[in-house]
Design a protein around this motif. Structure first.
Motif, PDB file in Angstrom:
ATOM      1  N   SER A  27      -3.367  57.536  23.641  1.00  0.00           N
ATOM      2  CA  SER A  27      -2.915  58.808  23.091  1.00  0.00           C
ATOM      3  C   SER A  27      -1.412  58.871  23.244  1.00  0.00           C
ATOM      4  N   LEU A  28      -0.756  59.372  22.209  1.00  0.00           N
ATOM      5  CA  LEU A  28       0.696  59.504  22.168  1.00  0.00           C
ATOM      6  C   LEU A  28       1.020  60.990  22.272  1.00  0.00           C
ATOM      7  N   TYR A  29       1.959  61.323  23.164  1.00  0.00           N
ATOM      8  CA  TYR A  29       2.288  62.725  23.394  1.00  0.00           C
ATOM      9  C   TYR A  29       3.795  62.950  23.223  1.00  0.00           C
ATOM     10  N   PRO A  30       4.259  63.268  22.022  1.00  0.00           N
ATOM     11  CA  PRO A  30       5.672  63.621  21.844  1.00  0.00           C
ATOM     12  C   PRO A  30       5.928  65.032  22.379  1.00  0.00           C
ATOM     13  N   VAL A  45      -2.752  43.090  19.285  1.00  0.00           N
ATOM     14  CA  VAL A  45      -2.964  44.393  19.914  1.00  0.00           C
ATOM     15  C   VAL A  45      -1.725  44.805  20.696  1.00  0.00           C
ATOM     16  N   PHE A  46      -1.155  43.899  21.479  1.00  0.00           N
ATOM     17  CA  PHE A  46       0.053  44.235  22.235  1.00  0.00           C
ATOM     18  C   PHE A  46       1.253  44.450  21.310  1.00  0.00           C
ATOM     19  N   ASN A  47       1.352  43.668  20.243  1.00  0.00           N
ATOM     20  CA  ASN A  47       2.441  43.826  19.286  1.00  0.00           C
ATOM     21  C   ASN A  47       2.387  45.197  18.616  1.00  0.00           C
ATOM     22  N   VAL A  48       1.225  45.610  18.177  1.00  0.00           N
ATOM     23  CA  VAL A  48       1.079  46.899  17.512  1.00  0.00           C
ATOM     24  C   VAL A  48       1.307  48.043  18.501  1.00  0.00           C
ATOM     25  N   ALA A  49       0.789  47.925  19.708  1.00  0.00           N
ATOM     26  CA  ALA A  49       0.990  48.973  20.719  1.00  0.00           C
ATOM     27  C   ALA A  49       2.479  49.175  20.995  1.00  0.00           C
ATOM     28  N   LYS A  50       3.206  48.089  21.169  1.00  0.00           N
ATOM     29  CA  LYS A  50       4.649  48.189  21.423  1.00  0.00           C
ATOM     30  C   LYS A  50       5.368  48.785  20.220  1.00  0.00           C
ATOM     31  N   ALA A  51       5.002  48.366  19.014  1.00  0.00           N
ATOM     32  CA  ALA A  51       5.665  48.856  17.809  1.00  0.00           C
ATOM     33  C   ALA A  51       5.455  50.356  17.624  1.00  0.00           C
ATOM     34  N   ILE A  52       4.264  50.850  17.909  1.00  0.00           N
ATOM     35  CA  ILE A  52       3.990  52.283  17.796  1.00  0.00           C
ATOM     36  C   ILE A  52       4.829  53.061  18.809  1.00  0.00           C
ATOM     37  N   ALA A  53       4.874  52.585  20.047  1.00  0.00           N
ATOM     38  CA  ALA A  53       5.669  53.251  21.082  1.00  0.00           C
ATOM     39  C   ALA A  53       7.151  53.244  20.719  1.00  0.00           C
ATOM     40  N   LEU A  54       7.632  52.115  20.218  1.00  0.00           N
ATOM     41  CA  LEU A  54       9.045  51.998  19.863  1.00  0.00           C
ATOM     42  C   LEU A  54       9.387  52.889  18.674  1.00  0.00           C
ATOM     43  N   SER A  55       8.501  52.950  17.701  1.00  0.00           N
ATOM     44  CA  SER A  55       8.734  53.823  16.541  1.00  0.00           C
ATOM     45  C   SER A  55       8.843  55.283  16.978  1.00  0.00           C
ATOM     46  N   ALA A  56       7.934  55.723  17.830  1.00  0.00           N
ATOM     47  CA  ALA A  56       7.986  57.107  18.318  1.00  0.00           C
ATOM     48  C   ALA A  56       9.252  57.348  19.136  1.00  0.00           C
ATOM     49  N   ALA A  57       9.665  56.349  19.919  1.00  0.00           N
ATOM     50  CA  ALA A  57      10.853  56.484  20.770  1.00  0.00           C
ATOM     51  C   ALA A  57      12.126  56.643  19.949  1.00  0.00           C
ATOM     52  N   LYS A  58      12.150  56.045  18.768  1.00  0.00           N
ATOM     53  CA  LYS A  58      13.359  56.102  17.931  1.00  0.00           C
ATOM     54  C   LYS A  58      13.701  57.514  17.466  1.00  0.00           C
ATOM     55  N   THR A  59      12.778  58.445  17.618  1.00  0.00           N
ATOM     56  CA  THR A  59      13.066  59.840  17.279  1.00  0.00           C
ATOM     57  C   THR A  59      14.036  60.448  18.282  1.00  0.00           C
ATOM     58  N   GLY A  60      14.158  59.817  19.454  1.00  0.00           N
ATOM     59  CA  GLY A  60      15.011  60.353  20.510  1.00  0.00           C
ATOM     60  C   GLY A  60      14.326  61.424  21.336  1.00  0.00           C
ATOM     61  N   LYS A  61      13.111  61.767  20.949  1.00  0.00           N
ATOM     62  CA  LYS A  61      12.371  62.791  21.673  1.00  0.00           C
ATOM     63  C   LYS A  61      11.640  62.182  22.865  1.00  0.00           C
ATOM     64  N   HIS A  62      11.382  63.017  23.859  1.00  0.00           N
ATOM     65  CA  HIS A  62      10.641  62.561  25.031  1.00  0.00           C
ATOM     66  C   HIS A  62       9.211  62.250  24.601  1.00  0.00           C
ATOM     67  N   ILE A  63       8.782  61.011  24.852  1.00  0.00           N
ATOM     68  CA  ILE A  63       7.467  60.530  24.434  1.00  0.00           C
ATOM     69  C   ILE A  63       6.686  60.087  25.671  1.00  0.00           C
ATOM     70  N   ALA A  64       5.428  60.470  25.740  1.00  0.00           N
ATOM     71  CA  ALA A  64       4.523  59.937  26.751  1.00  0.00           C
ATOM     72  C   ALA A  64       3.398  59.214  26.016  1.00  0.00           C
ATOM     73  N   LEU A  65       2.991  58.095  26.571  1.00  0.00           N
ATOM     74  CA  LEU A  65       1.880  57.331  26.012  1.00  0.00           C
ATOM     75  C   LEU A  65       0.956  56.977  27.160  1.00  0.00           C
ATOM     76  N   SER A  66      -0.328  57.182  26.956  1.00  0.00           N
ATOM     77  CA  SER A  66      -1.308  56.851  27.975  1.00  0.00           C
ATOM     78  C   SER A  66      -2.469  56.127  27.313  1.00  0.00           C
ATOM     79  N   GLY A  67      -2.862  54.987  27.890  1.00  0.00           N
ATOM     80  CA  GLY A  67      -3.938  54.249  27.254  1.00  0.00           C
ATOM     81  C   GLY A  67      -4.611  53.241  28.156  1.00  0.00           C
ATOM     82  N   THR A  68      -5.660  52.631  27.607  1.00  0.00           N
ATOM     83  CA  THR A  68      -6.462  51.667  28.335  1.00  0.00           C
ATOM     84  C   THR A  68      -6.672  50.414  27.488  1.00  0.00           C
ATOM     85  N   PHE A  69      -6.227  49.279  28.021  1.00  0.00           N
ATOM     86  CA  PHE A  69      -6.526  47.983  27.424  1.00  0.00           C
ATOM     87  C   PHE A  69      -7.846  47.504  28.013  1.00  0.00           C
TER      88      PHE A  69
END
Length: 193
Positions: A14-17, A56-80
């Motif tokens: 789950s991604l929490y901006p 799976v790791f490539n996509v997870a990182k890309a999603i987190a990085l895309s959200a981070a580029k907004t400059g907003k505080h982002i939290a991500l929590s998940g289970t591999f």
């Protein structure tokens, strides 16, 4: 399929901006990321991606990085998870080549915590200590705490560590593994990192 046989890896997150336009941030991050190498499903609580570990790791990182580029505080929590897929919905993606779809060298500081759960392995604490020591050697270790270990640094180094830890914690005799990850990105408490 027998538990522990499939090489499929899954990540439910789950991604929490921390923003009023959180829906836009989430949808943009999911939409901007090339997910063609993984099976993906999003519901009203979380998103799951399944496929080969590298993707799976490539996509997870890309999603987190895309959200981070907004400059907003982002939290991500998940289970591999690996070793007990429970269904075959993503098995077709195991035929994908190892060429990753998302390449972005943007630097981004991440503070995170992880916990490894090598299932049915009586030596689980040795495995956990080994990976924590490797984090120290690689310069991404941040802190020891109850129920988790702190990992921080550039997002590329952090995800590289997590992927290696995930690989290292599995064995032919103990294929079922769970790893939880929580991340904080662009937090005011990071002091401008």
């Amino acid at each position: 399929m027998e538990c522990g046989v499939s090489p499929i890896i899954g990540f439910r997150f789950s991604l929490y901006p921390m923003a009023d336009d959180f829906v836009k941030v989430i949808k943009t991050a999911l939409g901007e990321t090339d997910t063609s190498n993984v099976w993906m499903h999003t519901d009203d609580v979380s998103t799951v991606i399944r496929g080969k570990q590298i993707h799976v790791f490539n996509v997870a990182k890309a999603i987190a990085l895309s959200a981070a580029k907004t400059g907003k505080h982002i939290a991500l929590s998940g289970t591999f998870s690996a070793g007990c897929p429970g269904d075959t919905a993503g098995d077709a993606y195991l035929d994908k080549s190892d060429e990753v779809a998302n390449i972005d060298g943007t630097k981004q500081y991440v503070s995170s915590q992880f916990a490894l759960y090598p299932m049915n392995n009586p030596s689980y604490m040795d495995i956990i200590y080994r990976e924590v020591n490797r984090a120290k050697e690689e310069g991404v270790f941040n802190d020891t705490m109850q129920y988790a270990s702190g990992i921080h640094g550039d997002i590329h180094d952090v995800f590289a560590f997590y992927e290696k830890a995930f690989s290292n914690a599995r064995s032919d005799n103990h294929k079922h593994l769970v790893m939880t990850v929580s991340m904080s990105i662009n937090s005011p408490s990071h002091g401008g990192r």
